[in-house]
Every structure is written in C-alpha cells, then in structure tokens.
Design a protein around this motif. Sequence first.
Motif, short mmCIF file in Angstrom:
data_model
loop_
_atom_site.label_atom_id
_atom_site.label_comp_id
_atom_site.label_asym_id
_atom_site.label_seq_id
_atom_site.Cartn_x
_atom_site.Cartn_y
_atom_site.Cartn_z
N LEU A 142 0.82 -1.21 0.00
CA LEU A 142 0.00 0.00 0.00
C LEU A 142 0.85 1.26 0.00
O LEU A 142 0.43 2.30 -0.52
N ILE A 143 2.05 1.17 0.59
CA ILE A 143 2.88 2.37 0.75
C ILE A 143 4.12 2.36 -0.14
O ILE A 143 4.92 3.29 -0.11
N GLN A 144 4.27 1.30 -0.92
CA GLN A 144 5.38 1.20 -1.86
C GLN A 144 4.91 1.58 -3.26
O GLN A 144 3.71 1.59 -3.52
N PRO A 145 5.83 1.89 -4.19
CA PRO A 145 5.42 2.12 -5.58
C PRO A 145 4.74 0.87 -6.14
O PRO A 145 5.12 -0.24 -5.78
N PRO A 146 3.72 0.99 -6.98
CA PRO A 146 3.23 2.25 -7.55
C PRO A 146 2.16 2.94 -6.71
O PRO A 146 1.80 4.08 -7.01
N ALA A 147 1.59 2.27 -5.67
CA ALA A 147 0.48 2.86 -4.91
C ALA A 147 0.94 4.07 -4.10
O ALA A 147 0.36 5.15 -4.17
N GLU A 148 1.97 3.87 -3.29
CA GLU A 148 2.58 4.94 -2.48
C GLU A 148 1.55 5.78 -1.72
O GLU A 148 1.58 7.01 -1.73
N LEU A 149 0.64 5.11 -1.03
CA LEU A 149 -0.37 5.82 -0.26
C LEU A 149 0.25 6.51 0.95
O LEU A 149 1.17 5.99 1.58
N ARG A 150 -0.29 7.69 1.27
CA ARG A 150 0.14 8.44 2.45
C ARG A 150 -1.09 9.07 3.10
O ARG A 150 -2.14 9.23 2.47
N PHE A 151 -0.94 9.47 4.35
CA PHE A 151 -2.00 10.19 5.04
C PHE A 151 -1.96 11.65 4.61
O PHE A 151 -0.91 12.28 4.64
#
Length: 312
Positions: free
Chosen positions: A165-174
């Motif tokens: 979820l927090i790695q490429p390609p998604a790279e989600l952040r708060f």
Amino acid sequence: MQRIGIMICTARRPQMLENCLRSLTSQEVPDSWQVEICVVENDQEPRSQERVEAVAAATRFPIHYALEERRGIPFARNRTLHEAIERKYDWVALIDDDEIALPGWLEAHMRFIQEQGADVSYGAVTKNFEKQPPDWWYPEIPSSNPAGMVLPRASTNNVLFSAKLIQPPAELRFNPAFLYGYEDLDFFEAATAKGFKIVWSPDAVVEEYVPASRVAPKRLLGWSRSSSAAHVQVSVLRKGYLKSAVKFSIKGLRRLLGGVFGSALFYLPAKLGSERAVYRYFKSRMRLARGLGNLQGVLQKPYRYYEVIDGQ
C-alpha cells in the motif's frame, strides 16, 4: 521470513504507551516472523523515550523510537510509514497508544490476511470506560459483520496491511490536510479505490481505555463539532469548495437553528432535574455542535479537538 512492523503514534501519554507496549511484547508469534515495534512520538521533545527504552531492554522484540516534531496526526502517521519503508517491513500494523492488544491479536490479523487473500485486516476494538458515557451519547454497539466481510475502509486504531500500500506504484500516504480527523479513513478509502482488499477480522481484538475526561459533555460535544467540520473538509477536497460550501452552509444553519431552539426549550426543565429534559437538552446541544462544525468547515477553520490530550 515475514518482517512485521507494529507502529504506534503517541503524544504525552507515557503510562498508556507503556501498557500498550507490554501487551505487544507478550504476543506469541511463530519463529518464521520477524516482529519489530516502532514508536513515533509526536511532540517537540522526547518525553516518552526513556519509558520506551526501559520496555525495550526487557523484551525479545526490537523496539525503535522516533520523534516527529511536526504536530498533527497525519504527520505522525506518515512518519510511521517512513519508518516502515526504511526498515523494509512486509506487513505494517497500526495500534493506538491508549489500547492494549489482547492475546493472539497479531496472529489473528495474519491468519485472516492469509485465509481471505486480503491486503488489509481490520480488527475489533472493545472499550474499557473509566466512566460510562451519558445516555444521550451514541451507544457502543459491537459490530455484527461476519468474519472476512470485505469493507470499503478501515481506521488506524487496529489494522494490519501489506507494505504494498505504501510502496510504488500505490505509495499511499495520510493527507496532511486532515489535521483534525478523517485522515485514516481517507487513507483506506484510497486503498480500496486502488484495488486493495480490506477484510473484517473480529478475532484480532484490542481494548481501548477511555478516561473519564473523554466522556465529559464538553469533550463529547467537541468531538461532534470536530467530526462535522472534518466531513466538510472531505467534501471540499473531493467535490470542490463551491458545491460543498452551499450544501454544508444550508445543513449547518438548519442544525444551528434547531440546536439553539431545542437547547433553549429544554434548558430550564433540565436544570430542574427532569431526566427526559436532560436527554433532549444534550441532543439539541449535539445538533448545535454539528451545525457549528459544518459552518467552521465551510469557513475552513476546523475545531481543534485533538489539541487536548485525554489520559496519561
């Protein structure tokens, strides 16, 4: 070898934090799991570092400490994601500092992930009230969702998710725009939109300690006000300011007028001791608080509920 990072954000609640840490260090895990704990303190100075290091010295799990000086929940949560990436975790668990993980908590999360082929496991929270909330507040109703049910979102008080979820390609952040709430729901709604699967895991249980100060009328009304302002902020970011301003200005004024009328109507009978009047008075005060929150959201001046810290 599965690398799992358990992340905790904390601010000025050292005793609660220690209780949380001790519940985590007592978790039984397979030898094939490499479990670490990371504490992110959201403050200008390291108030809890010594307490963290004392617990770390007596446990088999490595415990890391980091200080995030930018005040605000999204900044602290994003620091946990930064630490998770730096330490190359495969799975990331989030738990609040006012909670304790019950035995089998981490194992239940991982089991549901594997059984359901999910990316996110969202667990149950039971509440331990120092003082019961008043009758006019929302009742605590345990979820009746079946185990493994797919959910549209989750929150950060009891969740485990894939580092994808927090790695490429998604790279989600708060989103740092959500300084006053909703940043966690926004994060997991974005995960759902990107195709990640969130499941309900009722066997992964944490217990949240709720101090008496948090259920005082002023704090409960403040939460209603803050939550209503945050919902306006969500709408502004997703639908634009003009459309949101029109909608919530009308809703806010309607709530404001209804709340003022009801509060005035039931104030005197409530003061005279009528239980029904007390109930109706505070329901009206809640409506008033939501109306004020809506209007503050429209004016882009959210209510600063989270600047007060409950507990120790």
